[in-house]
Design an enzyme around this catalytic site. Sequence first.
Site: not given
Length: 269
Positions: A43, A116, A156
């Site tokens: 990331e 995301k 994440c």
Amino acid sequence: MKDLRVAAVQMISGPDVAANLATAGRLIADAAAQGAQLAALPEYFPLIGAADADRLAARERVGAGPIQDFLADAARKYGIWLVGGSIPTHADDAHKLRNTCLVFDDAGRQVARYDKIHLFGFATGTERYDEAATIEAGAEPVAFDSPWGRIGLGICYDLRFPELFRALGQLDLLVLPAAFTETTGRAHWELLLRARAVENQCYVVTSAQGGRHPNGRVTHGNSMVIDPWGDILARLDKGEGVAVAELSAARLAEVRSSLPALQHRKLKT
């Protein structure tokens, strides 16, 4: 699924985009030299800066930009499928960005995009994060077909939300770039990763930021390749490097046939 050799690339990115791209290029070359057919970057691999304004300034429009050119060129140069960690891209809100994972095939063509969905918020003592202040959330789960099978994407904090990956249907591989904090990573990182592998009966590859960054932030690292039984096949604790492992189609079939949990599911909404 077909057998696949994968590499999880770990970095300790700083505020200098050019320097981070150079490091990423070196590590991708290392992965390719070790025979990896697919590599994943962490990331925000091109930039972890001292302020959110740094990421806003580095935003690119999907389809054009120097960071995307780097990813496409690297995939083509090394003949490798490349999961481009995440990069800052333009959002509908001009004051925010999207945290975007782009995937390129071995000819350098973009084949998938994931923004995301779950935005990290955490506060304890002097450690505070509020991604929603500068990031616009994505809305759609993403999986794509590859020569080796069906691959799902997450970034994440998405790791904490198992319903995201259930929504993708049956996967052969889940790839999760990350920059987990040391605090939350030490407590939950391995636990959650192995759970996602076991409950989805798929391989998991996670490529992480891992160490102390120039801005003082400490990320947990521990990039891993995990098999569908929850066994860790490769791991890199801290520091730059690559974790390489073989994904076996026979192993995947064995796990699913001996414990057909996916077929036993009752609640599928």
